[in-house]
Design a protein around this motif. Structure first.
Motif, PDB file in Angstrom:
ATOM      1  N   PRO A   1       0.940  -1.175  -0.110  1.00 18.65           N
ATOM      2  CA  PRO A   1       0.053   0.024  -0.006  1.00 18.65           C
ATOM      3  C   PRO A   1       1.003   1.229  -0.039  1.00 18.65           C
ATOM      4  CG  PRO A   1      -0.440  -1.523   1.998  1.00 18.65           C
ATOM      5  CD  PRO A   1       0.286  -2.077   1.094  1.00 18.65           C
ATOM      6  N   VAL A   2       0.220   2.350  -0.846  1.00 14.30           N
ATOM      7  CA  VAL A   2       1.087   3.604  -0.944  1.00 14.30           C
ATOM      8  C   VAL A   2       0.211   4.590  -0.551  1.00 14.30           C
ATOM      9  CG1 VAL A   2       2.284   5.295  -2.264  1.00 14.30           C
ATOM     10  CG2 VAL A   2       2.496   2.721  -2.727  1.00 14.30           C
ATOM     11  N   ARG A   3       0.383   5.583   0.553  1.00 23.93           N
ATOM     12  CA  ARG A   3      -0.632   6.601   0.775  1.00 23.93           C
ATOM     13  C   ARG A   3       0.150   8.107   0.605  1.00 23.93           C
ATOM     14  NH1 ARG A   3      -3.100   2.799   0.954  1.00 23.93           N
ATOM     15  NH2 ARG A   3      -4.232   1.939   2.828  1.00 23.93           N
ATOM     16  N   TYR A   4      -0.678   8.667   0.043  1.00 24.98           N
ATOM     17  CA  TYR A   4      -0.199  10.330  -0.156  1.00 24.98           C
ATOM     18  C   TYR A   4      -0.873  11.293   0.950  1.00 24.98           C
ATOM     19  CZ  TYR A   4       1.368   8.052  -4.336  1.00 24.98           C
ATOM     20  OH  TYR A   4       1.559   7.134  -5.277  1.00 24.98           O
ATOM     21  N   ILE A   5       0.309  11.767   2.008  1.00 24.68           N
ATOM     22  CA  ILE A   5      -0.015  12.686   2.831  1.00 24.68           C
ATOM     23  C   ILE A   5       0.445  14.102   2.541  1.00 24.68           C
ATOM     24  CG2 ILE A   5      -0.115  12.842   5.537  1.00 24.68           C
ATOM     25  CD1 ILE A   5       0.701  10.099   5.614  1.00 24.68           C
ATOM     26  N   PHE A   6      -0.468  15.053   2.742  1.00 20.77           N
ATOM     27  CA  PHE A   6      -0.284  16.483   2.782  1.00 20.77           C
ATOM     28  C   PHE A   6       0.288  16.762   1.325  1.00 20.77           C
ATOM     29  CE2 PHE A   6       1.763  20.270   4.808  1.00 20.77           C
ATOM     30  CZ  PHE A   6       0.451  20.821   4.974  1.00 20.77           C
ATOM     31  N   THR A   7      -0.160  16.103   0.234  1.00 30.30           N
ATOM     32  CA  THR A   7       0.196  16.298  -1.179  1.00 30.30           C
ATOM     33  C   THR A   7      -0.881  15.730  -1.968  1.00 30.30           C
ATOM     34  OG1 THR A   7       1.818  15.916  -2.830  1.00 30.30           O
ATOM     35  CG2 THR A   7       1.589  14.136  -1.396  1.00 30.30           C
ATOM     36  N   ALA A   8      -0.878  16.132  -3.144  1.00 27.05           N
ATOM     37  CA  ALA A   8      -1.724  15.670  -4.310  1.00 27.05           C
ATOM     38  C   ALA A   8      -0.817  14.774  -5.029  1.00 27.05           C
ATOM     39  CB  ALA A   8      -2.114  16.794  -5.391  1.00 27.05           C
ATOM     40  N   SER A   9      -1.373  13.839  -5.840  1.00 28.94           N
ATOM     41  CA  SER A   9      -0.841  12.816  -6.583  1.00 28.94           C
ATOM     42  C   SER A   9      -1.184  12.942  -7.957  1.00 28.94           C
ATOM     43  CB  SER A   9      -0.835  11.510  -6.212  1.00 28.94           C
ATOM     44  OG  SER A   9      -1.854  10.900  -6.887  1.00 28.94           O
ATOM     45  N   SER A  10      -0.384  12.295  -8.720  1.00 33.19           N
ATOM     46  CA  SER A  10      -0.455  12.496 -10.460  1.00 33.19           C
ATOM     47  C   SER A  10      -1.488  11.525 -10.739  1.00 33.19           C
ATOM     48  CB  SER A  10       0.715  12.408 -11.004  1.00 33.19           C
ATOM     49  OG  SER A  10       1.342  11.144 -10.798  1.00 33.19           O
ATOM     50  N   ASP A  11      -1.930  10.514  -9.784  1.00 29.98           N
ATOM     51  CA  ASP A  11      -3.011   9.625 -10.184  1.00 29.98           C
ATOM     52  C   ASP A  11      -4.320   9.707  -9.490  1.00 29.98           C
ATOM     53  OD1 ASP A  11      -4.511   7.143 -10.414  1.00 29.98           O
ATOM     54  OD2 ASP A  11      -2.558   6.016 -10.875  1.00 29.98           O
ATOM     55  N   PRO A  12      -5.192   9.934 -10.000  1.00 33.50           N
ATOM     56  CA  PRO A  12      -6.515   9.980  -9.230  1.00 33.50           C
ATOM     57  C   PRO A  12      -7.113   8.786  -8.445  1.00 33.50           C
ATOM     58  CG  PRO A  12      -6.911  10.057 -11.673  1.00 33.50           C
ATOM     59  CD  PRO A  12      -5.547  10.048 -11.515  1.00 33.50           C
ATOM     60  N   ASN A  13      -6.424   7.913  -8.668  1.00 28.77           N
ATOM     61  CA  ASN A  13      -6.722   6.422  -8.052  1.00 28.77           C
ATOM     62  C   ASN A  13      -5.895   6.237  -6.737  1.00 28.77           C
ATOM     63  OD1 ASN A  13      -9.034   5.255  -9.809  1.00 28.77           O
ATOM     64  ND2 ASN A  13      -7.219   4.832 -11.109  1.00 28.77           N
ATOM     65  N   ASP A  14      -5.067   7.364  -6.588  1.00 24.95           N
ATOM     66  CA  ASP A  14      -4.367   7.147  -5.176  1.00 24.95           C
ATOM     67  C   ASP A  14      -5.086   7.447  -3.967  1.00 24.95           C
ATOM     68  OD1 ASP A  14      -2.040   6.158  -6.413  1.00 24.95           O
ATOM     69  OD2 ASP A  14      -1.173   8.289  -6.770  1.00 24.95           O
ATOM     70  N   VAL A  15      -4.591   6.956  -2.944  1.00 24.11           N
ATOM     71  CA  VAL A  15      -5.219   7.478  -1.543  1.00 24.11           C
ATOM     72  C   VAL A  15      -4.507   8.548  -0.863  1.00 24.11           C
ATOM     73  CG1 VAL A  15      -5.680   6.569   0.531  1.00 24.11           C
ATOM     74  CG2 VAL A  15      -5.757   4.845  -1.160  1.00 24.11           C
ATOM     75  N   LEU A  16      -5.214   9.534  -0.940  1.00 24.55           N
ATOM     76  CA  LEU A  16      -4.464  10.947  -0.337  1.00 24.55           C
ATOM     77  C   LEU A  16      -5.288  11.130   1.003  1.00 24.55           C
ATOM     78  CD1 LEU A  16      -5.164  13.119  -3.475  1.00 24.55           C
ATOM     79  CD2 LEU A  16      -3.529  11.470  -2.994  1.00 24.55           C
ATOM     80  N   TYR A  17      -4.215  11.812   2.018  1.00 24.10           N
ATOM     81  CA  TYR A  17      -4.810  12.306   3.143  1.00 24.10           C
ATOM     82  C   TYR A  17      -4.373  13.749   3.295  1.00 24.10           C
ATOM     83  CZ  TYR A  17      -6.289   8.004   5.033  1.00 24.10           C
ATOM     84  OH  TYR A  17      -7.059   6.842   5.597  1.00 24.10           O
ATOM     85  N   LEU A  18      -5.311  14.393   3.547  1.00 23.82           N
ATOM     86  CA  LEU A  18      -5.231  16.000   3.389  1.00 23.82           C
ATOM     87  C   LEU A  18      -5.687  16.453   4.265  1.00 23.82           C
ATOM     88  CD1 LEU A  18      -6.029  16.249  -0.377  1.00 23.82           C
ATOM     89  CD2 LEU A  18      -3.935  16.933   0.602  1.00 23.82           C
TER      90      LEU A  18
END
Lengths: 339, 339
Positions: free
Chosen positions: A150-167
């Motif tokens: 699993p990969v999580r993106y925190i306090f950032t947007a990501s280039s892939d809309p399917n990613d899991v973001l925490y904002l």
DNA sequence: CTGAAAGCGCTTACAG
DNA sequence: CTGAAAGCGCTTACAG
């Protein structure tokens, strides 16, 4: 030897198995709980393990299972004012989950160094990856497909809309600030906004509109724009005053703007909160708390540490819903608004 | 696949050995460089490894070698204003050394939870331990004898004088501040100190004395004491003015005290830096930088991130000298002193 | 200088 | 439900 940790060679699982009178395999399964094992056996093994104070060797376990107990953490600029608490919150949460953090700080866009880091992370067989940026305006290249963990993106947007973001929930922050102003009796609320192209600024304004709309109201006066600084905040407030709009409260895009607004009000003889109530966003200690320790502003806290914590915790939980997830902002009430 | 990290099953050392035409054992030794291996063989293995893009499996390596590549980090209250950058600096440095950080935050004195954490750290076979406090006034119980790996104490005292400590150099901070005042033409320098029983306050004063003594001078006026707050700083300055002492500069125990002193000066018509130059300590962004981004104070930075970094780096280096080690303070010059 | 072999302490199909 | 056995991919004495 204050904490009584023994230094003798440690007990192995085979010792536990022997004491419990079962095979090594059974002991392993009993302790790890996943396979079908009779409750009686399981209990017997547990007791034996307890009695021997058995701690499985993490290195052996990792090697055998392929799970490293380590999470990779890619930070964008971990030293930055706002990124630091997010990273800290994430790392502390990992520790609470007994996961080590392998942290590489750098520019996520420097593909040379990045590529190296990714290799190292795979060699380490990380159980998951946290990509931590320094705000929603920052976009990380998506790394999700480089890993089968699993990969999580925190306090950032990501280039892939399917990613899991925490904002941080900027919209809720705007709503909360405005609702507080409404709740304390204000009805004519203006806004001193952040930059035009800022996602955070847009969302804070959207949240304000949410609250006003729900109350059957609209923002009062011109929606001013500025960078996030005190100086600009002061200018924005001057503009608002000059517009002739009648307002009893102002939701400021952040604390700096609010402090600038306070200056302008002071100079113009506008009393706070008697004539005008003010709320900011960030609740940053150095900004919002005066040097004598007294709070000078009502402000919405985006709960950045909590944000990091949530992102890290989400690796353990089976919460894989793609898209944006939020930490919940809180309100810190100070003397710039009525009670 | 932006960074081109391949997802196929990875190359094993046996593959490298085969390509290089040597045994597994020889390949291992050649790559790890420790044993006697002919340079020709070593090079052949290197080339093969390079060509295959070999990355040793960290889990297997750890298991076989007993080295986990993980450092235990015990923080006292990692969220605290001053502890956070220290912890962050340490963790980032560990990452730069390819070491993972297993961070347990809590009260180092709660022996129940502590004992649990220590067990876990041993089970993890950590390669070293960092105990991080939240200042020199804080004393950690010595854990050194619970581990046979290096233990470092950062930003904390320890109960055992043989431990290796990393601390901010408060004495040098005092010397640096005072020397700056001397260098900019002041000769009659007063001191507004921190609390009587504070180690940091004592050392800052000692450093001031160092610099003055070297210049053949002595502190001017009464050495005032206060907690570290702005309010107390203001009172201390009032006391100093009232004493009738003639002074052209003041070394303030920290930035809050300096800001309080500035208020008192402003009220008394004393111009800064024309009549009196001021230096503080901490250089904390929220304190020392005004909300418009302009610096309002000359201050000594204790370099807390660097402190954490040094402590972490010292595990890799063979620097085992017991006792105190320091990060080097730096001077950040602002408008409260002459140039 | 080089290699065959044991072994690190678990987990996990697989067979019973 | 339980156990014998293989195996995870390296490192490290040990022998040559």
């Amino acid at each position: 030897m204050l904490f009584g940790v023994p230094r003798e060679k440690s007990v192995r699982l085979s010792d536990v198995a022997a004491v419990a009178g079962v095979s090594l395999a059974t002991a392993s399964k009993a302790l790890n709980g996943n396979t079908r094992i009779s409750e009686a056996t399981r209990e017997r093994v547990r007791v034996a393990a307890e009695r021997l104070d058995f701690r499985p060797d993490a290195l052996a376990r990792s090697f055998a299972s392929g799970r490293s107990g380590t999470i990779g953490v890619l930070t964008h600029r971990a030293k930055n004012t706002f990124a630091q608490p997010v990273a800290m919150g994430a790392i502390l949460q990992l520790g609470a989950q007994n996961q080590a953090a392998l942290v590489y700080d750098g520019d996520v866009k420097e593909s040379k160094a990045m590529s190296d880091s990714l290799r190292e992370l795979r060699a380490r067989r990380i159980d998951g990856l946290l990509v931590i940026g320094d705000g929603h305006e920052h976009t990380s290249p998506s790394l999700t497909h480089n890993f089968d963990v699993p990969v999580r993106y925190i306090f950032t947007a990501s280039s892939d809309p399917n990613d899991v973001l925490y904002l941080p929930d900027n919209r809720e922050a705007g709503r909360l600030a405005t609702q507080h102003l409404l709740d304390t009796g204000n009805t004519r609320i203006a806004h001193l906004g952040g930059p035009q192209n800022s996602i955070a600024a847009e969302r804070r304004l959207a949240g304000m509109t949410d609250a006003l709309t729900a109350a059957g109201l609209e923002p009062v006066g011109p929606i001013t724009r500025s960078d996030w600084t005190r100086v600009c905040g002061a200018a924005s407030m001057a503009e608002l005053l000059q517009s002739g709009a009648m307002f009893d409260a102002v939701f400021c895009g952040n604390d700096h703007i609010a402090l600038g607004a306070m200056e302008t009000c002071a100079a113009a003889g506008v009393r706070i909160p008697d004539d005008v109530a003010l709320v900011g966003v960030d609740n940053w200690e150095g900004t919002v708390v005066d040097q004598d320790g007294s709070r000078q502003l009502t402000s919405v806290d985006l709960e950045l540490m909590e944000l990091g914590r949530l992102g890290a915790a989400s690796m353990a939980a089976a919460d894989h819903a793609p898209g944006e997830h939020f930490s919940t902002p809180t309100l810190a009430i100070g003397p710039s608004s009525r009670v």
